[in-house]
Design an enzyme around this catalytic site. Structure first.
Site, mmCIF file in Angstrom:
data_model
loop_
_atom_site.group_PDB
_atom_site.id
_atom_site.type_symbol
_atom_site.label_atom_id
_atom_site.label_comp_id
_atom_site.label_asym_id
_atom_site.label_seq_id
_atom_site.Cartn_x
_atom_site.Cartn_y
_atom_site.Cartn_z
ATOM 1 N N ASP A 7 55.375 -71.963 28.786
ATOM 2 C CA ASP A 7 56.134 -72.046 27.529
ATOM 3 C C ASP A 7 55.559 -71.648 26.532
ATOM 4 O OD1 ASP A 7 54.612 -74.153 26.840
ATOM 5 O OD2 ASP A 7 56.336 -75.650 26.923
ATOM 6 N N CYS A 65 52.099 -75.787 30.219
ATOM 7 C CA CYS A 65 52.976 -75.994 28.798
ATOM 8 C C CYS A 65 52.060 -76.774 28.216
ATOM 9 C CB CYS A 65 54.243 -76.801 29.400
ATOM 10 S SG CYS A 65 53.986 -78.522 30.067
ATOM 11 N N THR A 67 51.381 -80.087 27.737
ATOM 12 C CA THR A 67 50.551 -80.882 28.611
ATOM 13 C C THR A 67 50.410 -80.849 29.879
ATOM 14 O OG1 THR A 67 52.587 -82.212 29.176
ATOM 15 C CG2 THR A 67 51.389 -82.992 27.110
ATOM 16 N N HIS A 98 43.136 -80.985 49.764
ATOM 17 C CA HIS A 98 43.734 -82.365 50.417
ATOM 18 C C HIS A 98 44.963 -81.979 50.341
ATOM 19 C CE1 HIS A 98 40.433 -85.413 49.960
ATOM 20 N NE2 HIS A 98 39.781 -84.238 50.585
ATOM 21 N N HIS A 133 44.425 -83.927 56.744
ATOM 22 C CA HIS A 133 45.500 -83.998 55.434
ATOM 23 C C HIS A 133 46.419 -83.027 56.052
ATOM 24 C CE1 HIS A 133 41.945 -85.298 52.927
ATOM 25 N NE2 HIS A 133 41.190 -84.237 53.559
#
Ligand code: RB5
Length: 150
Positions: A7, A65, A67, A98, A133
């Site tokens: 963004d 973005c 955060t 993982h 995993h």
């Protein structure tokens, strides 16, 4: 081939990452946003990159973005997507080894370009470890199947 999108708040970091990918000869497609000036909605870009990866057209994705939270939440709504928000290189390595993450999410207002490039390099060079995993990631993928049927 890497799908990349952001963004407006992730635009600056995306530009630096694209310069890095180009310098390494790594192929990518930029899904926007086209500038950091006009506010846009992060779900639109998380969705577009996630669909590009989820369809199998692109092997991996990078989304940014402010955060990294909103765009990763949006991307993870697309079946087959395992988007990992990473703030350090250890998380980036583990998200590949993982979780077999197929999208890396970053916060353009959280980390600087130097750390971001280290995270990107680590993430791109790490591989899924398999073994124990595999069954755990399978359980995540089964949730896609369960809720897609509804
Ligand atoms: C945009 O202001 C900001 O909300 C967005 O970039 C992101 O941080 C959302 O999670």
């Amino acid at each position: 081939m890497i799908a990349i999108g952001s963004d407006h708040a992730g635009y600056g970091l995306k530009t630096g990452i694209i310069e890095y990918l180009s310098s390494k000869g790594l192929e990518y497609k930029d899904f926007g946003a086209c500038d950091g000036k006009n506010p846009v909605d992060y779900p639109d870009y998380g969705k577009t990159v996630a669909e590009a990866v989820g369809s199998g057209e692109f092997e991996k994705g990078i989304i940014i973005c402010g955060t990294g939270i909103g765009i990763s939440i949006a991307a993870n709504k697309v079946p087959g997507i395992r988007a990992a928000l990473c703030t350090d290189s250890y998380m980036a390595k583990m998200s590949r080894e993982h979780n077999n993450a197929n999208i890396l999410a970053l916060g353009g207002r959280v980390i600087g370009l130097g750390l971001a490039l280290d995270i990107v390099e680590t993430w791109l060079n790490a591989s899924f470890a398999g073994g124990k995993h595999t069954a755990r990631v399978k359980k995540i993928n089964e949730m896609d199947e369960k809720y897609l049927k509804k």
